[in-house]
Design a protein around this motif. Structure first.
Motif, PDB file in Angstrom:
ATOM      1  N   SER A  18       0.819  -1.204   0.000  1.00 49.93           N
ATOM      2  CA  SER A  18       0.000   0.000   0.000  1.00 49.93           C
ATOM      3  C   SER A  18       0.857   1.261   0.000  1.00 49.93           C
ATOM      4  O   SER A  18       0.573   2.222  -0.722  1.00 49.93           O
ATOM      5  CB  SER A  18      -0.921  -0.002   1.217  1.00 49.93           C
ATOM      6  OG  SER A  18      -1.585   1.229   1.336  1.00 49.93           O
ATOM      7  N   LEU A  21       2.474   1.679  -3.464  1.00 49.67           N
ATOM      8  CA  LEU A  21       1.491   2.138  -4.441  1.00 49.67           C
ATOM      9  C   LEU A  21       1.124   3.601  -4.205  1.00 49.67           C
ATOM     10  O   LEU A  21       0.924   4.363  -5.153  1.00 49.67           O
ATOM     11  CB  LEU A  21       0.242   1.252  -4.390  1.00 49.67           C
ATOM     12  CG  LEU A  21       0.408  -0.160  -4.931  1.00 49.67           C
ATOM     13  CD1 LEU A  21      -0.838  -0.987  -4.627  1.00 49.67           C
ATOM     14  CD2 LEU A  21       0.703  -0.153  -6.414  1.00 49.67           C
ATOM     15  N   THR A  22       1.046   4.001  -2.930  1.00 43.75           N
ATOM     16  CA  THR A  22       0.747   5.398  -2.604  1.00 43.75           C
ATOM     17  C   THR A  22       1.849   6.315  -3.117  1.00 43.75           C
ATOM     18  O   THR A  22       1.575   7.380  -3.680  1.00 43.75           O
ATOM     19  CB  THR A  22       0.573   5.569  -1.083  1.00 43.75           C
ATOM     20  OG1 THR A  22      -0.523   4.763  -0.646  1.00 43.75           O
ATOM     21  CG2 THR A  22       0.305   7.020  -0.721  1.00 43.75           C
ATOM     22  N   TRP A  24       4.170   5.692  -5.543  1.00 40.09           N
ATOM     23  CA  TRP A  24       4.523   5.612  -6.964  1.00 40.09           C
ATOM     24  C   TRP A  24       3.347   5.640  -7.931  1.00 40.09           C
ATOM     25  O   TRP A  24       3.533   5.906  -9.112  1.00 40.09           O
ATOM     26  CB  TRP A  24       5.347   4.368  -7.238  1.00 40.09           C
ATOM     27  CG  TRP A  24       6.709   4.442  -6.609  1.00 40.09           C
ATOM     28  CD1 TRP A  24       7.409   5.567  -6.297  1.00 40.09           C
ATOM     29  CD2 TRP A  24       7.522   3.346  -6.228  1.00 40.09           C
ATOM     30  NE1 TRP A  24       8.607   5.233  -5.745  1.00 40.09           N
ATOM     31  CE2 TRP A  24       8.715   3.880  -5.684  1.00 40.09           C
ATOM     32  CE3 TRP A  24       7.378   1.975  -6.282  1.00 40.09           C
ATOM     33  CZ2 TRP A  24       9.736   3.084  -5.213  1.00 40.09           C
ATOM     34  CZ3 TRP A  24       8.399   1.183  -5.798  1.00 40.09           C
ATOM     35  CH2 TRP A  24       9.561   1.733  -5.278  1.00 40.09           C
ATOM     36  N   VAL A  25       2.135   5.326  -7.462  1.00 39.82           N
ATOM     37  CA  VAL A  25       1.008   5.244  -8.395  1.00 39.82           C
ATOM     38  C   VAL A  25      -0.007   6.351  -8.142  1.00 39.82           C
ATOM     39  O   VAL A  25      -0.259   7.171  -9.009  1.00 39.82           O
ATOM     40  CB  VAL A  25       0.332   3.844  -8.324  1.00 39.82           C
ATOM     41  CG1 VAL A  25      -0.863   3.779  -9.259  1.00 39.82           C
ATOM     42  CG2 VAL A  25       1.339   2.748  -8.655  1.00 39.82           C
ATOM     43  N   PHE A  29      -4.163   5.201  -2.737  1.00 35.76           N
ATOM     44  CA  PHE A  29      -3.836   3.885  -2.200  1.00 35.76           C
ATOM     45  C   PHE A  29      -3.533   3.923  -0.705  1.00 35.76           C
ATOM     46  O   PHE A  29      -3.441   2.878  -0.069  1.00 35.76           O
ATOM     47  CB  PHE A  29      -2.655   3.259  -2.956  1.00 35.76           C
ATOM     48  CG  PHE A  29      -3.050   2.633  -4.255  1.00 35.76           C
ATOM     49  CD1 PHE A  29      -3.727   1.430  -4.302  1.00 35.76           C
ATOM     50  CD2 PHE A  29      -2.745   3.266  -5.455  1.00 35.76           C
ATOM     51  CE1 PHE A  29      -4.089   0.863  -5.502  1.00 35.76           C
ATOM     52  CE2 PHE A  29      -3.099   2.711  -6.660  1.00 35.76           C
ATOM     53  CZ  PHE A  29      -3.784   1.498  -6.692  1.00 35.76           C
TER      54      PHE A  29
END
Length: 67
Positions: A18, A21-22, A24-25, A29
């Motif tokens: 998580s 993802l927070t 880098w995406v 997230f």
């Protein structure tokens, strides 16, 4: 590895995923961390598993061969 250790690995892995993802995406997230870490269902599930001895994550890990 024991099932108890496996459950902690799964929870820690979900929190790490998580956070990655927070970063880098998408910042949305971060809610996965909230869900995994402080979710009311998790607390209720921990209490329930303490009394009944049944934990869904532990059941899956046992089927995967952990003892």
């Amino acid at each position: 590895m024991t099932v108890d250790n496996g459950v902690r690995v799964v929870a820690g892995g979900m929190l790490l995923l998580s956070q990655l993802l927070t970063a880098w995406v998408h910042q949305g997230f971060v809610w996965l961390s909230v869900f995994v870490g402080v979710n009311l269902f998790v607390g209720v599930n921990l209490i329930q598993s303490a009394f009944t001895g049944f934990c869904p994550a532990a059941a899956v890990l046992r089927r995967m061969g952990l003892k």
